[in-house]
Design a protein around this motif. Sequence first.
Motif, PDB file in Angstrom:
ATOM      1  N   THR A  37       0.845  -1.201   0.000  1.00 32.35           N
ATOM      2  CA  THR A  37       0.000   0.000   0.000  1.00 32.35           C
ATOM      3  C   THR A  37       0.879   1.249   0.000  1.00 32.35           C
ATOM      4  OG1 THR A  37      -1.456  -1.242   1.478  1.00 32.35           O
ATOM      5  CG2 THR A  37      -1.968   1.087   1.177  1.00 32.35           C
ATOM      6  N   ASN A 106      -5.441  -2.786   2.018  1.00 30.31           N
ATOM      7  CA  ASN A 106      -5.913  -2.832   0.620  1.00 30.31           C
ATOM      8  C   ASN A 106      -4.722  -2.775  -0.315  1.00 30.31           C
ATOM      9  OD1 ASN A 106      -9.117  -1.037   0.425  1.00 30.31           O
ATOM     10  ND2 ASN A 106      -8.463  -2.657   1.788  1.00 30.31           N
ATOM     11  N   TYR A 108      -3.524  -1.635  -4.042  1.00 28.13           N
ATOM     12  CA  TYR A 108      -3.901  -0.722  -5.126  1.00 28.13           C
ATOM     13  C   TYR A 108      -2.805  -0.778  -6.189  1.00 28.13           C
ATOM     14  CZ  TYR A 108      -6.313   1.490  -1.119  1.00 28.13           C
ATOM     15  OH  TYR A 108      -7.057   1.753   0.008  1.00 28.13           O
ATOM     16  N   ALA A 161     -13.874   2.180  -3.247  1.00 32.04           N
ATOM     17  CA  ALA A 161     -12.728   1.292  -3.038  1.00 32.04           C
ATOM     18  C   ALA A 161     -11.847   1.737  -1.876  1.00 32.04           C
ATOM     19  CB  ALA A 161     -11.910   1.195  -4.324  1.00 32.04           C
ATOM     20  N   LEU A 204     -10.214   2.452 -10.463  1.00 31.73           N
ATOM     21  CA  LEU A 204      -8.947   1.749 -10.248  1.00 31.73           C
ATOM     22  C   LEU A 204      -8.818   0.618 -11.264  1.00 31.73           C
ATOM     23  CD1 LEU A 204      -8.882   1.348  -6.353  1.00 31.73           C
ATOM     24  CD2 LEU A 204      -7.916   3.176  -7.759  1.00 31.73           C
ATOM     25  N   TRP A 207      -7.544  -3.617  -7.688  1.00 33.23           N
ATOM     26  CA  TRP A 207      -7.728  -3.312  -6.262  1.00 33.23           C
ATOM     27  C   TRP A 207      -8.129  -4.581  -5.544  1.00 33.23           C
ATOM     28  CZ3 TRP A 207     -12.825  -3.264  -3.863  1.00 33.23           C
ATOM     29  CH2 TRP A 207     -12.818  -2.803  -2.552  1.00 33.23           C
TER      30      TRP A 207
END
Length: 393
Positions: A37, A106, A108, A161, A204, A207
Amino acid sequence: MHAIVLAAGEGTRMRPLTETRPKPMLPAGDRPIAGHTAAAAVAAGAEQLTLVVGYGEEYVRDYFGDEFAGVPVEYVVQESQRGTADAVRAAAPHLDGPFAVLNGDNLYDAGSLRDLFAAGPSVATVRVDEPSNYGVVGVDDGVVTQIVEKPADPPTNRVNAGAYVFPEAATEWLDVPESDRGEAEITDVLAHVVDEHDVTPVSLDRWLDVGRPWELLAATEWKLGALDRRVEGEVSSDARLEGDVVVEEGATVRAGSVLEGPVLVESDADVGPNAYVRGATRIGPDVHVGHAVEVKNSVLLAGASVGHLSYVGDSVLGHDVNLGAGTKVANLRHDGADVTLTVKGDRVSTGRRKFGVVLGDEVKTGIDTSLAPGVKLSGGVYTEPNATISRDR
Ligand code: TTP
């Protein structure tokens, strides 16, 4: 951009893996989830990182130190985990100007985050098939009009998200009332920002919200898929490495072993002789995978040992787990249905036809233990020799 990474949560849905450690510090391939992240945030242009810590904070501090990827890191402590808006409130005194908020659990892609940072005030969105399980983002003429939590009749299939760029004024709007689940939610802050500003939705490319154990397998599949072959450890000339296999310095792969990538063998791990390891598998530091052991699509945390005559498929083994000789994991139901797992008291589908078990730290199985698909064992649980385990313990 000043990026706040939320990493204070207890990760209750990820138990038993979070009984002793915070979820953002669980590995996704070659580094902790929050490491990815933060790396994505820095690659997207973050010049400062503030980590909100609480549960298991020492693990977060040990990993990040006071600088990460050339960017200064500071910590703020959220004393009790009262929700994501409360977590940002802990960081508010350190903010000066617009700021980004990211979830430390998360994953990304950096390119999308760059777009998010450039578009602020902004919210990251993804398109999903069943939006009614999420916070749905209403959009009109390129501007967010509303966020509706879990609507029966979703206005769009774009969902929140969990990544945002807020204007500095948002620091004044963090005192939101508790939601139905008893938390101060960042989405309520976002609703206020949407009322006062033009907020741009940014789609995104990729994700993943890593909240439950099978999502750790998905995170591993993503991040191991991005690794290129690298062999720095000792590999016997009688072992075979196929595809993208990483053997870190200090690791050993012994004669007769076959590793089919993507596979990561971390420092001081010992694999073989005659082990079969298939992707996407992460063999953590100091792990032992011994003779006649097959491991497939699994995550073995530091110090785990599967010494002899075993099968482990689609599973997560916690720190210092020890499987007795002949222990086997079943990862497929005879009815072919997706495997289910108990998460906070509810039986939930993993969405996977193949899923094995989740074992907490220091679980020890007796020889010839059979483990049924979807079983979770809490840290420190022992099983008897020859046991068949089909219920959580
Ligand atoms: P969640 O996944 O909603 O919460 P959690 O991590 O505690 O997990 P669970 O629901 O399984 O108990 O949190 C999203 C992100 O926000 C995650 O990175 C943790 C962080 N967080 C905080 O920093 N403080 C908090 O008070 C909460 C609730 C979450």
